[in-house]
Write a protein that holds these residues in place. Structure first.
Motif, PDB file in Angstrom:
ATOM      1  N   ASN A 117      37.070  49.627 -75.723  1.00 16.12           N
ATOM      2  CA  ASN A 117      37.613  48.279 -75.218  1.00 16.12           C
ATOM      3  C   ASN A 117      36.406  47.295 -75.575  1.00 16.12           C
ATOM      4  O   ASN A 117      36.621  46.133 -75.154  1.00 16.12           O
ATOM      5  N   ARG A 118      35.543  47.769 -76.545  1.00  8.60           N
ATOM      6  CA  ARG A 118      34.579  47.031 -76.900  1.00  8.60           C
ATOM      7  C   ARG A 118      35.107  45.606 -77.591  1.00  8.60           C
ATOM      8  O   ARG A 118      34.897  44.446 -77.526  1.00  8.60           O
ATOM      9  N   ARG A 119      36.316  45.863 -78.613  1.00  3.96           N
ATOM     10  CA  ARG A 119      36.702  44.817 -79.156  1.00  3.96           C
ATOM     11  C   ARG A 119      37.383  43.683 -78.457  1.00  3.96           C
ATOM     12  O   ARG A 119      37.351  42.543 -78.492  1.00  3.96           O
ATOM     13  N   LYS A 120      38.084  44.184 -77.300  1.00  5.48           N
ATOM     14  CA  LYS A 120      38.871  43.525 -76.427  1.00  5.48           C
ATOM     15  C   LYS A 120      37.749  42.643 -75.690  1.00  5.48           C
ATOM     16  O   LYS A 120      38.152  41.279 -75.541  1.00  5.48           O
ATOM     17  N   ALA A 121      36.713  43.102 -75.096  1.00 10.57           N
ATOM     18  CA  ALA A 121      35.792  42.377 -74.433  1.00 10.57           C
ATOM     19  C   ALA A 121      34.986  41.358 -75.471  1.00 10.57           C
ATOM     20  O   ALA A 121      35.003  39.903 -74.872  1.00 10.57           O
ATOM     21  N   CYS A 122      35.002  41.327 -76.618  1.00 16.32           N
ATOM     22  CA  CYS A 122      34.410  40.472 -77.796  1.00 16.32           C
ATOM     23  C   CYS A 122      35.570  39.351 -77.757  1.00 16.32           C
ATOM     24  O   CYS A 122      35.188  38.220 -77.903  1.00 16.32           O
TER      25      CYS A 122
END
Length: 175
Positions: A101-106
């Motif tokens: 989910n790192r990309r979604k948070a960014c």
């Protein structure tokens, strides 16, 4: 009948011990809720600028202004015209992330013009300076994430244009 609205008041007050307490006590005694409050020294060290957000109709707000104006430490009280002002809140938030989910948070952060201050293996730390409604929307967009830590400053504001509501106060003090 007047509609209850969120209102922003700016008070110029003595920068001395107990002033914040007296103002918040007055609000409490009169049954006025303070949603947010920020306070800092102005360019005159003996004067602080206090920004208070409260909710009420015109009658309620006029009563708040009259009551706070009576306090000896209060030099002036101004109702901010939101259509002619910059009104901002600051959010610092640490969000738990993982590889999936790192990309979604960014992406969410970027869509709200957030500033990524730190990316760790398990968390991301973000700063957003925006109107409160934008920050509320950002936090809603993060509902699927675990928020590890959150800090908001409360509202601060400044009037647009050349008008300076505290100029008379500042001119009466020596730097």
């Amino acid at each position: 009948m007047d509609k209850k609205e969120r209102r922003v008041l700016v008070l110029f007050v003595d920068n001395s011990a107990g002033v914040l307490n007296r103002i918040t006590l007055l609000f409490s005694q009169k049954g006025f809720n303070i949603e947010t409050i920020t306070c800092s020294v102005t360019c005159v060290p003996s004067i602080s600028r206090m920004t208070i957000v409260t909710e009420g109709d015109d009658s309620h707000i006029n009563q708040v202004i009259k009551q706070t104006s009576k306090l000896i430490e209060v030099h002036s009280v101004h109702l901010i015209d939101s259509s002619n002002s910059i009104i901002r809140d600051l959010l610092l938030v640490k969000i738990e992330i993982n590889d999936s989910n790192r990309r979604k948070a960014c992406d969410i952060t970027n869509s709200y013009n957030g500033l990524i201050l730190d990316i760790g293996n398990k968390s991301i730390t973000v700063e957003i300076t925006a109107p409160s409604s934008i920050i509320d929307g950002y936090l809603e967009a993060l509902k699927d994430f675990n928020i590890l830590e959150l800090s908001r400053t409360g509202v601060t504001s400044i009037q647009l244009g050349d008008d300076v509501p505290n100029m008379n106060i500042i001119n009466n003090f020596e730097y």
